[in-house]
Design an enzyme around this catalytic site. Structure first.
Site, mmCIF file in Angstrom:
data_model
loop_
_atom_site.group_PDB
_atom_site.id
_atom_site.type_symbol
_atom_site.label_atom_id
_atom_site.label_comp_id
_atom_site.label_asym_id
_atom_site.label_seq_id
_atom_site.Cartn_x
_atom_site.Cartn_y
_atom_site.Cartn_z
ATOM 1 N N ASP A 21 57.967 -26.443 63.600
ATOM 2 C CA ASP A 21 57.332 -26.490 64.917
ATOM 3 C C ASP A 21 56.359 -27.664 64.995
ATOM 4 O O ASP A 21 55.768 -28.065 63.998
ATOM 5 C CB ASP A 21 56.596 -25.172 65.174
ATOM 6 C CG ASP A 21 56.240 -24.984 66.631
ATOM 7 O OD1 ASP A 21 56.866 -25.630 67.495
ATOM 8 O OD2 ASP A 21 55.329 -24.197 66.914
ATOM 9 N N GLY A 22 56.213 -28.181 66.199
ATOM 10 C CA GLY A 22 55.194 -29.204 66.439
ATOM 11 C C GLY A 22 55.729 -30.594 66.713
ATOM 12 O O GLY A 22 54.944 -31.532 66.885
ATOM 13 N N ASN A 23 57.045 -30.762 66.781
ATOM 14 C CA ASN A 23 57.601 -32.094 67.025
ATOM 15 C C ASN A 23 57.137 -32.683 68.355
ATOM 16 O O ASN A 23 56.761 -33.857 68.433
ATOM 17 C CB ASN A 23 59.131 -32.037 67.022
ATOM 18 C CG ASN A 23 59.711 -31.713 65.661
ATOM 19 O OD1 ASN A 23 59.096 -31.964 64.644
ATOM 20 N ND2 ASN A 23 60.906 -31.149 65.661
ATOM 21 N N HIS A 38 61.186 -35.111 67.854
ATOM 22 C CA HIS A 38 62.329 -34.431 67.252
ATOM 23 C C HIS A 38 63.061 -35.345 66.269
ATOM 24 O O HIS A 38 63.519 -34.896 65.210
ATOM 25 C CB HIS A 38 63.282 -33.941 68.342
ATOM 26 C CG HIS A 38 62.717 -32.844 69.194
ATOM 27 N ND1 HIS A 38 62.184 -31.683 68.659
ATOM 28 C CD2 HIS A 38 62.581 -32.730 70.550
ATOM 29 C CE1 HIS A 38 61.764 -30.893 69.642
ATOM 30 N NE2 HIS A 38 61.992 -31.511 70.793
ATOM 31 N N ASN A 69 65.534 -21.809 73.271
ATOM 32 C CA ASN A 69 65.288 -23.228 73.540
ATOM 33 C C ASN A 69 66.124 -23.783 74.686
ATOM 34 O O ASN A 69 65.846 -24.888 75.183
ATOM 35 C CB ASN A 69 65.533 -24.072 72.289
ATOM 36 C CG ASN A 69 64.451 -23.923 71.243
ATOM 37 O OD1 ASN A 69 64.687 -24.168 70.056
ATOM 38 N ND2 ASN A 69 63.249 -23.509 71.651
ATOM 39 N N TRP A 70 67.130 -23.039 75.143
ATOM 40 C CA TRP A 70 67.895 -23.472 76.316
ATOM 41 C C TRP A 70 67.014 -23.520 77.557
ATOM 42 O O TRP A 70 67.391 -24.148 78.563
ATOM 43 C CB TRP A 70 69.073 -22.534 76.565
ATOM 44 C CG TRP A 70 70.100 -22.531 75.471
ATOM 45 C CD1 TRP A 70 70.277 -21.566 74.514
ATOM 46 C CD2 TRP A 70 71.096 -23.532 75.211
ATOM 47 N NE1 TRP A 70 71.316 -21.906 73.668
ATOM 48 C CE2 TRP A 70 71.842 -23.105 74.071
ATOM 49 C CE3 TRP A 70 71.435 -24.744 75.820
ATOM 50 C CZ2 TRP A 70 72.899 -23.850 73.549
ATOM 51 C CZ3 TRP A 70 72.486 -25.485 75.304
ATOM 52 C CH2 TRP A 70 73.199 -25.044 74.180
#
Length: 243
Positions: A21-23, A38, A69-70
């Site tokens: 997480d965190g990109n 990403h 995530n969609w």
């Protein structure tokens, strides 16, 4: 019954699962679009995979794209799907050369046909490898996985291949996407969020957790080593008490 060496004090984790997480925040802090983060996060995966043998990690499972995530923008979702295709193209032969076996878990029905073909090809290419087992959770959700597993179990009961009285807590795991993998010993979530976000719900019942502030593109092999050492200092009793 012999003791599992990975439950003994001082032993490191054999299976590490990571919620990467965190990109997006990493990119935005640099004035760049989320997809820039990403791409940086995808490059970080290589360092972590390469560190696994030295740290005694046989299995590494990473959360790449969730069923939720969609809900992100079409631009970001399309960019992520392109990134996955590019990652497979770029890394396939390097992973194979390093003895990494790659598996994908999650529901493939909604994924692009070309991407699914590439996933199948990478799994076939690396099937004989055993140095590190890299599992990539793609269009994966823990609740969705359990629902799909339950449907398969119910079908076997309905068709007479399984007796309802024989169903116990050892039965369902045989229908999960991860049925060939051991449960994770250690689950790491980066970026400061303290939640599991529908990841490996059944499998992580007795996992140790580490919630760290580091954003995924800044995560290093040295930090992974520190977390493995911390894991080794924990007293894992699995509900029992010492005699």
């Amino acid at each position: 019954m012999p003791k599992d060496p990975h439950t003994e004090p001082g032993a490191g984790p054999r299976h590490v699962a990571i919620i990467m997480d965190g990109n997006g925040r990493w990119a935005q802090a640099r004035g760049r679009p989320r997809l820039f983060g990403h791409h940086a996060g995808a490059r970080r995966v290589r360092e972590v995979v390469e560190a696994c043998p030295r740290l005694g990690i046989k299995y590494l499972t990473i959360f790449a794209f969730s069923t939720e995530n969609w809900k992100r923008t079409q631009v970001e979702v399309a960019g992520l799907m392109s990134l996955f295709r590019r990652y497979i193209t770029k890394e396939a032969h390097a992973l194979h050369a390093e003895g990494v076996r790659v598996r994908f878990i999650g529901d493939r029905v909604r994924l692009d046909r070309k991407l699914v073909e590439m996933m199948d090809q990478l799994e076939a290419l690396t099937r004989g490898n055993d140095r590190v087992h890299l599992t990539i959770a793609l269009n994966y959700g823990g609740r969705d996985e359990v629902a799909r597993a339950t449907k398969r179990l119910a079908r076997d009961v309905a068709e007479g291949r399984l007796c309802p009285h024989d169903v116990d807590e050892e039965t369902l795991p045989r229908y999960l996407d991860t049925h060939v993998l051991p449960d994770p010993d250690l689950v790491i979530r980066t970026s400061g969020e303290a939640r599991i976000s529908n990841f490996l719900l059944w499998q992580s019942a007795y996992s140790e957790y580490e919630f760290i502030d580091t954003l995924w593109p800044d995560f290093t092999a040295a930090e992974l080593e520190r977390l493995c050492l911390s894991f080794g200092a924990r007293d894992r009793r699995f509900g029992a008490v010492k005699a």
